[in-house]
Design a protein around this motif. Structure first.
Motif, short mmCIF file in Angstrom:
data_model
loop_
_atom_site.label_atom_id
_atom_site.label_comp_id
_atom_site.label_asym_id
_atom_site.label_seq_id
_atom_site.Cartn_x
_atom_site.Cartn_y
_atom_site.Cartn_z
N ASP A 2 0.77 -0.93 0.16
CA ASP A 2 0.37 -0.11 -0.47
C ASP A 2 1.12 1.83 0.16
O ASP A 2 0.92 1.17 0.96
N ARG A 16 -10.12 -4.86 1.58
CA ARG A 16 -10.68 -4.36 0.86
C ARG A 16 -10.73 -5.84 -0.09
O ARG A 16 -9.84 -6.14 -1.11
N ARG A 75 -6.13 0.50 -9.12
CA ARG A 75 -6.61 0.88 -9.52
C ARG A 75 -6.73 1.72 -10.46
O ARG A 75 -8.63 1.69 -11.08
N ASN A 123 -0.09 4.05 -1.31
CA ASN A 123 -0.77 5.36 -0.94
C ASN A 123 -0.82 6.51 -0.36
O ASN A 123 -1.32 6.39 0.81
C1 3PG Z 1 -6.18 3.96 2.95
O1 3PG Z 1 -5.20 5.09 2.80
O2 3PG Z 1 -6.67 3.80 3.73
C2 3PG Z 1 -5.62 2.70 2.34
O3 3PG Z 1 -4.70 2.35 1.08
C3 3PG Z 1 -7.29 2.43 1.31
O4 3PG Z 1 -6.88 3.02 0.65
P1 3PG Z 1 -8.96 3.49 0.04
O5 3PG Z 1 -9.81 3.93 1.12
O6 3PG Z 1 -9.08 4.36 -1.23
O7 3PG Z 1 -9.79 1.56 -0.48
#
Ligand code: 3PG
Length: 386
Positions: A19, A145, A112, A21
């Motif tokens: 992850d 998820r 994604r 992100n």
């Molecule tokens: C987060 O930032 O909590 C995770 O990377 C999951 O992202 P999402 O909520 O977009 O699935």
């Protein structure tokens, strides 16, 4: 769970779902790199074992099937190459196979962008699985998820296992759930109470005291007070009432910092919660509430924290969050902190290394505490060595 550390991965092709992100500003700069840093041990371990490495991650929530430059992993590939001191190639087209030339790492473009990722499309999941010998799930923050790259792939991969970050998360969260030293204090902030009812209930059952702040607290305060122009959820009032009546260990702020604007130059006032004017917004907790929280933290042996208690991004509304941080780091307690904004606050005050355990999860962290299981984790628990 079968760990990457217990598998023979030497020279194998490894697909790591991380992850990555992370928050990125409009100029493309990475604002917080905690998630990337905590993903490195698994990647480095596989590198040392001579593996060919494929890394996949999402970034934000793009529309599937559409490339979006702002959500490209380009910046992250550059960052990874720097911190790993290794060649990292960002791959846009990879679903029909990948050919390694040397020992480069392939970082797949935002997973994604693929149609079917979020619907856990089986054909897509099978394609991911066909790229590798071993699938390593290390994206704890996305393990709530059921997506093709987190869940579906496990059904098709020749072998799956958990990465170092994921194992560590489960170990520490289990310590909180199963074996915590008491008293336990939980602190829950953030904007919306409607998404946090279940976790609030669960934490009230698990903890000696639950401290609420931010928009969540505003909705609870609004039960009996006029909160002016503050952020709150009118539709959640009835449920908030139910919670307050049932759980007597929830601590709601008794005073607060208010202003009519939100900026570093905003004029601020400290007020009791029953004295807020129509045009004022609650933006932080007041000093009496801070004293109560600090005293509770002093007595605690375990702390769980998710969500700041004020708009700490602005210097005049950060005292509450800062005082909580100071109380935690100055007391010798087992502390677990998670959630993007909370981690950003830890980074702002430069105290990440003083927290016992930093969880990379936001939603996943709270869901795991609430349910003591997550879909991906349950699936991985059934996997054995082939
Ligand atoms: C987060 O930032 O909590 C995770 O990377 C999951 O992202 P999402 O909520 O977009 O699935």
């Amino acid at each position: 769970m079968l760990s990457i550390l217990n598998l023979n991965i030497k020279n194998k092709i490894i697909f790591i779902r991380s992850d990555l992100n992370v928050p990125i500003d409009l100029n493309g700069n990475i604002i917080s790199d905690i998630r990337i840093k905590l993903s490195l041990p698994t990647i480095k371990y596989a590198l040392n074992k001579g593996c060919k490495i494929i890394i996949a991650s999402h970034l934000g929530n793009p529309i599937e099937g559409k490339f979006n430059k702002l959500l490209s992993l380009k910046k992250i590939s550059i960052y990874l190459a720097k911190v790993l001191n290794h060649k990292v190639i960002l791959k846009k087209n990879y679903l029909n196979g990948l050919k390694f030339k040397n020992n480069e790492i392939f970082l797949l473009e935002n997973i994604r962008f693929n149609i079917g990722e979020k619907d856990n499309n089986a054909i897509l999941a099978e394609k991911y699985a066909s790229l590798c010998d071993i699938f390593v799930m290390d994206a704890f923050a996305t393990s709530h998820r059921i997506h093709a790259s987190t869940y579906g792939i496990i059904k098709f991969a020749k072998q799956s296992c958990a990465g170092i970050l994921l194992i560590n998360e489960i170990k520490n969260l289990t310590r909180f759930l199963k074996n915590p030293l008491k008293p336990i204090i939980s602190i829950i902030g953030g904007s919306k109470i409607s998404t946090k009812f279940n976790i609030l209930k669960k934490l009230s059952e698990l903890s000696d005291k639950v401290i609420v702040g931010g928009g969540i607290a505003n909705t609870l305060i609004a039960l009996n007070n006029n909160i002016g122009n503050s952020l709150y959820e009118p539709n959640a009032i009835l449920l908030a009432q139910e919670i307050i009546q049932k759980y007597k260990n929830i601590i709601i702020p008794i005073d607060c910092i208010v202003s009519t604007t939100i900026s570093n130059d905003s004029l601020i006032k400290e007020k009791k919660i029953n004295n807020i004017l129509k045009n004022e917004k609650i933006l932080d907790i007041g000093h009496k509430t801070i004293n109560i929280i600090q005293n509770e933290i002093k007595k605690a042996k375990t702390i769980l924290w998710n969500g700041p208690v004020g708009v700490f991004e602005f210097k005049n509304f950060r005292k509450g969050t800062e005082s909580i941080i100071n109380a935690i780091v100055n007391n010798n307690i087992f502390s677990i902190v998670g959630g993007g904004d909370t981690l950003a606050a830890l980074e702002l005050f430069n105290v990440c290394n003083k927290i016992s355990y930093i969880s990379t999860g936001g939603g996943a962290f709270l869901k795991y505490i609430e349910k003591n299981k997550l879909p991906v984790i349950s699936l991985l628990k059934n996997i054995s060595q082939n």
